[in-house]
Design a protein around this motif. Sequence first.
Motif, PDB file in Angstrom:
ATOM      1  N   LYS A 211      23.883  -0.671 -53.338  1.00  0.00           N
ATOM      2  CA  LYS A 211      24.776  -0.664 -54.723  1.00  0.00           C
ATOM      3  C   LYS A 211      25.709   0.510 -54.980  1.00  0.00           C
ATOM      4  CE  LYS A 211      25.144  -1.731 -59.191  1.00  0.00           C
ATOM      5  NZ  LYS A 211      25.856  -0.613 -59.566  1.00  0.00           N
ATOM      6  N   LEU A 212      24.925   1.862 -54.450  1.00  0.00           N
ATOM      7  CA  LEU A 212      25.902   3.065 -54.571  1.00  0.00           C
ATOM      8  C   LEU A 212      27.268   2.710 -53.591  1.00  0.00           C
ATOM      9  CD1 LEU A 212      22.905   5.424 -54.793  1.00  0.00           C
ATOM     10  CD2 LEU A 212      24.375   4.785 -56.525  1.00  0.00           C
ATOM     11  N   SER A 213      26.908   2.319 -52.534  1.00  0.00           N
ATOM     12  CA  SER A 213      28.133   2.283 -51.625  1.00  0.00           C
ATOM     13  C   SER A 213      29.149   1.430 -52.159  1.00  0.00           C
ATOM     14  CB  SER A 213      27.728   1.614 -50.293  1.00  0.00           C
ATOM     15  OG  SER A 213      26.896   2.526 -49.570  1.00  0.00           O
ATOM     16  N   LYS A 214      28.681   0.430 -52.679  1.00  0.00           N
ATOM     17  CA  LYS A 214      29.993  -0.536 -53.671  1.00  0.00           C
ATOM     18  C   LYS A 214      30.631   0.288 -54.672  1.00  0.00           C
ATOM     19  CE  LYS A 214      27.912  -5.233 -52.166  1.00  0.00           C
ATOM     20  NZ  LYS A 214      27.226  -6.235 -52.467  1.00  0.00           N
ATOM     21  N   ASP A 215      29.514   1.048 -55.257  1.00  0.00           N
ATOM     22  CA  ASP A 215      30.370   1.464 -56.547  1.00  0.00           C
ATOM     23  C   ASP A 215      31.205   2.577 -56.086  1.00  0.00           C
ATOM     24  OD1 ASP A 215      28.692   0.198 -58.255  1.00  0.00           O
ATOM     25  OD2 ASP A 215      27.196   1.500 -58.601  1.00  0.00           O
ATOM     26  N   MET A 216      30.890   3.535 -54.958  1.00  0.00           N
ATOM     27  CA  MET A 216      31.772   4.512 -54.501  1.00  0.00           C
ATOM     28  C   MET A 216      32.864   4.034 -53.856  1.00  0.00           C
ATOM     29  SD  MET A 216      28.887   6.991 -52.634  1.00  0.00           S
ATOM     30  CE  MET A 216      27.495   7.745 -53.674  1.00  0.00           C
ATOM     31  N   ASP A 217      32.862   2.810 -53.188  1.00  0.00           N
ATOM     32  CA  ASP A 217      34.057   2.102 -52.645  1.00  0.00           C
ATOM     33  C   ASP A 217      35.012   1.670 -53.995  1.00  0.00           C
ATOM     34  OD1 ASP A 217      33.147   2.477 -50.032  1.00  0.00           O
ATOM     35  OD2 ASP A 217      32.315   0.466 -50.104  1.00  0.00           O
ATOM     36  N   ARG A 218      34.446   1.393 -55.060  1.00  0.00           N
ATOM     37  CA  ARG A 218      35.232   0.962 -56.304  1.00  0.00           C
ATOM     38  C   ARG A 218      35.863   2.326 -56.584  1.00  0.00           C
ATOM     39  NH1 ARG A 218      31.522  -3.095 -57.402  1.00  0.00           N
ATOM     40  NH2 ARG A 218      30.078  -1.567 -58.350  1.00  0.00           N
ATOM     41  N   TYR A 219      35.392   3.476 -56.628  1.00  0.00           N
ATOM     42  CA  TYR A 219      35.683   4.624 -57.299  1.00  0.00           C
ATOM     43  C   TYR A 219      37.005   5.177 -56.380  1.00  0.00           C
ATOM     44  CZ  TYR A 219      36.106   9.372 -59.359  1.00  0.00           C
ATOM     45  OH  TYR A 219      36.693  10.129 -59.879  1.00  0.00           O
ATOM     46  N   GLY A 225      44.288   3.968 -55.993  1.00  0.00           N
ATOM     47  CA  GLY A 225      45.399   3.214 -56.820  1.00  0.00           C
ATOM     48  C   GLY A 225      46.171   4.508 -57.810  1.00  0.00           C
ATOM     49  N   PHE A 226      45.558   5.455 -58.497  1.00  0.00           N
ATOM     50  CA  PHE A 226      46.381   6.208 -59.098  1.00  0.00           C
ATOM     51  C   PHE A 226      47.297   7.071 -58.130  1.00  0.00           C
ATOM     52  CE2 PHE A 226      46.557  10.810 -60.160  1.00  0.00           C
ATOM     53  CZ  PHE A 226      47.208  10.559 -61.361  1.00  0.00           C
ATOM     54  N   ALA A 227      46.781   7.413 -57.094  1.00  0.00           N
ATOM     55  CA  ALA A 227      47.811   8.383 -56.111  1.00  0.00           C
ATOM     56  C   ALA A 227      48.931   7.357 -55.845  1.00  0.00           C
ATOM     57  CB  ALA A 227      46.739   8.696 -54.807  1.00  0.00           C
ATOM     58  N   ASN A 228      48.784   6.106 -55.646  1.00  0.00           N
ATOM     59  CA  ASN A 228      49.892   5.277 -55.147  1.00  0.00           C
ATOM     60  C   ASN A 228      50.870   5.418 -56.470  1.00  0.00           C
ATOM     61  OD1 ASN A 228      49.110   4.799 -52.461  1.00  0.00           O
ATOM     62  ND2 ASN A 228      48.096   3.030 -53.238  1.00  0.00           N
ATOM     63  N   GLU A 229      50.281   4.867 -57.617  1.00  0.00           N
ATOM     64  CA  GLU A 229      51.158   4.861 -58.967  1.00  0.00           C
ATOM     65  C   GLU A 229      51.833   6.246 -59.069  1.00  0.00           C
ATOM     66  OE1 GLU A 229      47.959   4.020 -61.488  1.00  0.00           O
ATOM     67  OE2 GLU A 229      48.217   1.792 -61.283  1.00  0.00           O
ATOM     68  N   PHE A 230      51.050   7.203 -58.998  1.00  0.00           N
ATOM     69  CA  PHE A 230      51.802   8.644 -59.109  1.00  0.00           C
ATOM     70  C   PHE A 230      52.850   8.730 -58.173  1.00  0.00           C
ATOM     71  CE2 PHE A 230      52.026  13.248 -59.127  1.00  0.00           C
ATOM     72  CZ  PHE A 230      52.582  13.475 -60.298  1.00  0.00           C
TER      73      PHE A 230
END
Length: 240
Positions: A211-219, A225-230
């Motif tokens: 569960k935590l691995s999936k949550d960390m992958d999403r984060y 995504g933010f780095a690409n947008e910036f």
Amino acid sequence: MEAGGVSTATLAGVAAAYDFSVWALFLRADMIVKLVMILLLGASIWSWAIIIEKVVRLRRLNLQAGEFEDLFWSGGSVDALYDRIGVRPSDPMSTVFSTAMREWRRTAERTGQPREMVSNLQERIDRVMDVTVDREVERIERQMTFLASTGATAPFIGLFGTVWGIMNSFQAIALTKNTSLAVVAPGIAEALFATALGLLAAIPAVIAYNKLSKDMDRYAARLDGFANEFSAIVSRRMEE
């Protein structure tokens, strides 16, 4: 009345003669089995500490990321936002933004040229953000290896304690030349308790790790995504 070839009276007599509580099973166990039990109990407690810390931290990081995204996309100046955050950002996403802005300003101050005209600025900013994302994700993922190791090894450690305890039970049978339930049951109960502790440590660790691995992958994907947008914003600024 028979129960698996053993009378209920015999079972009741054994239960009355021996204390099968958790504490009693631990005290009567062999030293090796006791060490196995202590190791598994410690692994279970530490696993739960890691699980609770990671759940609380991920929840806090997602809330902070949402607050920062609201500020970033509110339409204000990125320079004003950087001045507001300062050199001590409070979460990984604002850290990615701050490191990129710091490189942007440092390059402009060093060259004395307009930011949009600085050569290779885009490449440097992208590299800085990638390094920052990797470093922040690595910090978040610390101690996850312990959960994976506990989930993989705890059942086998418990099985070792069980095998050792059953060996002691057979030795007791050989020494006393008595195969009655009163001789066999206590040792087997102590041995099986080690297996139970192994499963108690392993099952939550495996479930939490997945569960935590999936949550960390999403984060991590959110940070990327933010780095690409910036990076796209910087590229547009340089082309204007």
